[in-house]
Write an enzyme that holds these catalytic residues in place. Structure first.
Site, PDB file in Angstrom:
ATOM      1  N   GLU A  58      47.255  39.337  42.840  1.00  0.00           N
ATOM      2  CA  GLU A  58      46.199  39.137  43.804  1.00  0.00           C
ATOM      3  C   GLU A  58      45.955  37.789  43.514  1.00  0.00           C
ATOM      4  O   GLU A  58      45.793  37.476  42.100  1.00  0.00           O
ATOM      5  CB  GLU A  58      45.268  40.075  43.716  1.00  0.00           C
ATOM      6  CG  GLU A  58      44.068  39.730  44.434  1.00  0.00           C
ATOM      7  CD  GLU A  58      42.915  40.868  44.887  1.00  0.00           C
ATOM      8  OE1 GLU A  58      43.037  41.850  43.956  1.00  0.00           O
ATOM      9  OE2 GLU A  58      42.212  40.721  45.699  1.00  0.00           O
ATOM     10  N   CYS A 113      41.505  43.303  47.286  1.00  0.00           N
ATOM     11  CA  CYS A 113      40.508  43.197  48.163  1.00  0.00           C
ATOM     12  C   CYS A 113      40.683  41.979  48.943  1.00  0.00           C
ATOM     13  O   CYS A 113      40.141  41.749  50.168  1.00  0.00           O
ATOM     14  CB  CYS A 113      39.168  43.246  47.458  1.00  0.00           C
ATOM     15  SG  CYS A 113      38.721  44.586  46.910  1.00  0.00           S
ATOM     16  N   ASN A 137      44.227  48.075  52.081  1.00  0.00           N
ATOM     17  CA  ASN A 137      43.956  47.969  50.588  1.00  0.00           C
ATOM     18  C   ASN A 137      43.289  49.302  50.195  1.00  0.00           C
ATOM     19  O   ASN A 137      43.264  50.344  50.268  1.00  0.00           O
ATOM     20  CB  ASN A 137      43.512  46.920  49.981  1.00  0.00           C
ATOM     21  CG  ASN A 137      43.552  46.863  48.694  1.00  0.00           C
ATOM     22  OD1 ASN A 137      44.196  47.315  47.710  1.00  0.00           O
ATOM     23  ND2 ASN A 137      42.055  46.109  47.770  1.00  0.00           N
ATOM     24  N   GLU A 138      42.019  48.951  49.646  1.00  0.00           N
ATOM     25  CA  GLU A 138      40.965  49.857  49.382  1.00  0.00           C
ATOM     26  C   GLU A 138      40.232  50.468  50.434  1.00  0.00           C
ATOM     27  O   GLU A 138      38.897  50.255  50.169  1.00  0.00           O
ATOM     28  CB  GLU A 138      40.119  49.416  48.162  1.00  0.00           C
ATOM     29  CG  GLU A 138      40.915  49.689  46.740  1.00  0.00           C
ATOM     30  CD  GLU A 138      40.038  49.560  45.554  1.00  0.00           C
ATOM     31  OE1 GLU A 138      38.917  49.024  45.543  1.00  0.00           O
ATOM     32  OE2 GLU A 138      40.619  49.675  44.598  1.00  0.00           O
TER      33      GLU A 138
HETATM   34  O1  AHR Z   1      42.015  44.339  40.991  1.00  0.00           O
HETATM   35  C1  AHR Z   1      40.748  43.892  41.338  1.00  0.00           C
HETATM   36  C2  AHR Z   1      40.167  44.637  42.523  1.00  0.00           C
HETATM   37  O2  AHR Z   1      39.831  45.831  42.233  1.00  0.00           O
HETATM   38  C3  AHR Z   1      41.199  44.824  43.925  1.00  0.00           C
HETATM   39  O3  AHR Z   1      41.134  43.562  44.567  1.00  0.00           O
HETATM   40  C4  AHR Z   1      40.709  45.909  44.381  1.00  0.00           C
HETATM   41  O4  AHR Z   1      41.723  46.360  45.078  1.00  0.00           O
HETATM   42  C5  AHR Z   1      40.170  46.591  43.643  1.00  0.00           C
HETATM   43  O5  AHR Z   1      38.684  47.098  43.728  1.00  0.00           O
END
Ligand code: AHR
Length: 659
Positions: free
Chosen positions: A51, A246, A377-378
């Site tokens: 990321e 994220c 993603n989440e």
């Molecule tokens: O890894 C950091 C963050 O943690 C990521 O962006 C997210 O997917 C998770 O909450």
């Protein structure tokens, strides 16, 4: 008397089988059944989560040294300073082309009204890391109004103020044109900066002012930092998930990650504020933007370079639910779904398809062979499931072979997780992405998490995990040995359940020592150096010793999952005919381990150990290998291998076997 003696023997044998230990000698006996294959380990098993957080891409992996090269940051001159030598008079203006459907609309107009020396300097990303004798490629888009005679003097300046590299650029006319020049640096300096001087009097327009080292990964011009990619390649990762995290969701829909804006010529890629820019008040990073020089083509290329299966994750029509939580109405979701379909075509389609053609034009006519795609993603809740269903239907209709990775939210338990887990199983989802940022103890306690999962249901992707020494997102979290040890213990449980768990990745991946927002992270870098943490050593050890099938390793009658602080798993590598044993000793004392190998014969092997007597031990720039693998030979006698496990140690034993 004889009868009593026999029953005593039976009793004590039972006790040995139950505890796995021979009393008095404090032996721990593991039985390995090499002829009982329990599961196939997928080639994807251990992979990488990337990321653009912690200056992971811009200022990190993407080797560009100039920050805000095209003046598109909100504050157009962020990273830049006007420079005037004594007596110099000059001016600058940031212009905007005002062509609103175009990326990179701004450029700078500079005018020097004296001969004294007027120009700009760029501070880089926390300075510029420069290496003695390395070549540097400077480039700029420029045009010179009629009558102007200015040329450009490019200077790399070390932290002590000395010029450590220089070159001249002569803009030729009043049409925009790219100019490039290369030079060598005379000194190593982690904190250099770049000056661009106007020589002579007159005006010039400049854009995309760029400086790259020549020693990038595979020496690709405008490429990636070689030391960082090497650390990834050394892991022999099964997959690479990108671009997050994220960052996929964005704080709002407008600021979501859009892959189509990250391909094609770099000067045509649309810059975007990085969502981690102001996410954490205690770690503000106002100069964090995404130039997308590292875009989707480069991610796919990176996957190919390091032998990792590509796993892109796309926005599902929802912004981050920790931020605005905006959603796109269902009847307006088409462009988002099209993005997913077009991405598959971009990765795999023939060169005469619309998106396959773009891939070919970028230099890769062969398909990237993408097999998986993440949607969301989440994300969580019914809003996610509604949107996911729309994506799933469209993707499966056109590309039934693509496996979809689905979100199970932010946590490995609780209402959000339970709801999504239920819904995704009802949908017969391909792969469920589970995340756990938890205390080390959670990892030890959950080594059996997947033992009871439905073997016929969706597969599991342990998509983001890391033991947190303090608390989730605490700036005080450390990549210490206690966390790495707990992760290793847990990972034996993932491997043991390889029929259900098909992928796993630690998160986040990279952090710049002066530009991070989130800790712990797998790999730390500064402008010139990089090192793998203790957690990295664990990930790498598991990945390079993956094996192809799981066989039982029993402690007594059970899987080794915490009895006497020991955790273990066993696999066979069918390519090399090796038995691979992984054992983690989470106690602070040495323990004997006796392995009884059933069903195969072995003689010699190697033991690779990671250990430290101190749970708070970390690797660092000063001591990058404080925790690093050590190897020794081990001998199998008959069908027995006896070794001593160091206190707080992760052990991998490879034994050539036959039979
Ligand atoms: O890894 C950091 C963050 O943690 C990521 O962006 C997210 O997917 C998770 O909450």
């Amino acid at each position: 008397m004889k009868k009593r003696y026999i029953s005593l023997c039976i009793l004590s044998l039972c006790a040995v089988a139950f505890t796995g230990a021979v009393k008095g000698q404090d032996k721990n006996v593991f039985t390995v059944r090499t002829n009982e294959v329990k599961a196939t380990i997928q080639p994807t098993m251990w992979g990488i989560f990337f990321e653009d957080i912690n200056l992971g891409a811009d200022g990190g992996l993407y080797a560009e040294l100039v920050k805000n090269r095209s003046f598109e940051f909100d504050n157009a001159l962020m990273g830049w300073k006007e420079q005037k030598k004594e007596g110099a008079v000059g001016s600058l203006v940031v212009n905007n082309l005002a062509v609103f459907d175009k990326a990179n609309r701004r450029y700078i107009h500079l005018e020097s009204k004296t001969e004294a020396g007027y120009g700009l300097s760029n501070e880089g990303f926390r300075g510029m890391g420069i290496k003695k004798d390395n070549g540097y490629d400077f480039s700029v888009w420029a045009r010179r109004p009629a009558g102007s005679k200015v040329t450009l003097k490019v200077e790399l300046v070390g932290s002590q103020g000395a010029v450590i590299g220089e070159a001249t650029v002569v803009p030729e006319g009043h049409d925009w044109k790219k100019y490039a020049v290369s030079f060598k640096a005379s000194v190593t300096d982690p904190k250099a900066h770049l000056n661009v001087w106007l020589n002579g009097m007159g005006a010039v327009d400049l854009d995309m002012i760029s400086l790259f080292p020549q020693d990038t990964w595979k020496q690709r011009p405008g490429g990636l930092r070689a030391d960082m990619v090497q650390l990834l390649a050394d892991m022999k990762p099964g997959f690479l998930r990108f671009p997050g995290g994220c960052i996929v969701e964005g704080r709002n829909i407008d600021e979501r990650f859009q892959w189509k804006k990250t391909i094609g010529k770099v000067e045509d890629r649309d810059l975007l504020i990085n969502r981690w820019n102001v996410e954490f008040k205690h770690r503000l990073t106002p100069d964090y933007y995404q130039s997308f020089g590292l875009g989707f083509f480069e991610y796919f290329q990176l996957c190919e370079d390091i032998g990792a299966a590509p796993l892109p994750i796309l926005n599902c029509g929802m912004a981050c639910q920790f931020n605005t939580g905006e959603v796109v109405p269902l009847d307006q979701l088409d462009p988002f779904v099209d993005d997913a379909l077009d991405l598959i075509e971009f990765a795999n389609g023939p060169v005469n398809s619309e998106w396959g053609k773009k891939r070919a034009e970028m230099g890769h006519p062969a398909p990237f062979n993408m097999k998986m795609l993440g949607v969301g993603n989440e994300n969580w809740g019914p809003l996610y499931i509604e949107r996911l269903k729309v994506f799933t239907k469209a993707i499966k209709a056109k590309y039934p072979e693509i496996e979809i990775v689905n979100s199970s939210g932010t946590d490995p338990n609780g209402d959000r997780f339970d709801y999504l887990n239920r819904e995704l199983r009802a949908m017969n989802a391909d792969i469920i992405d589970e995340h756990y940022y938890r205390a080390p103890k959670w990892f030890l306690d959950n080594a059996k998490r997947y033992d009871s999962y439905n073997r016929k249901g969706p597969k599991i992707f342990a998509g983001e995990y890391a033991a947190q020494s303090v608390n989730i997102a605490s700036p005080d979290n450390k990549n210490n040995w206690q966390c790495a040890l707990a992760e290793a213990a847990f990972m034996t449980g993932l491997e043991r359940n390889a029929d259900v768990v098909v992928m796993a990745s630690y998160a986040p991946l990279f952090a710049h020592a002066e530009g991070w927002q989130w800790t712990p992270d797998l790999i730390w870098v500064d402008n010139l150096r990089s090192y793998g943490t203790a957690n990295y050593q664990v990930q790498k050890l598991f990945s390079v010793n993956k094996g192809s099938v799981v066989v039982p390793m029993l402690f007594g009658n059970e899987a080794a999952a915490g009895q006497k602080g020991l955790y273990g798993s066993a696999s066979l590598d069918k390519r090399t005919n090796e038995l691979i044993l992984k054992v983690v000793n989470t106690l602070g004392k040495a323990q004997d381990a006796d392995f009884i190998i059933e069903g195969a014969k072995g003689s010699r092997g190697t033991l690779t150990e990671l250990s430290s007597n101190k749970l708070d031990q970390v690797n660092s720039f000063e001591e990058p290998l404080a925790i690093a693998p050590e190897q020794k030979a081990v001998q199998v006698k008959g069908n027995k291998l006896d070794i001593s496990l160091k206190p707080y140690s992760v052990n991998v034993i490879r034994i050539k076997v036959s039979g």
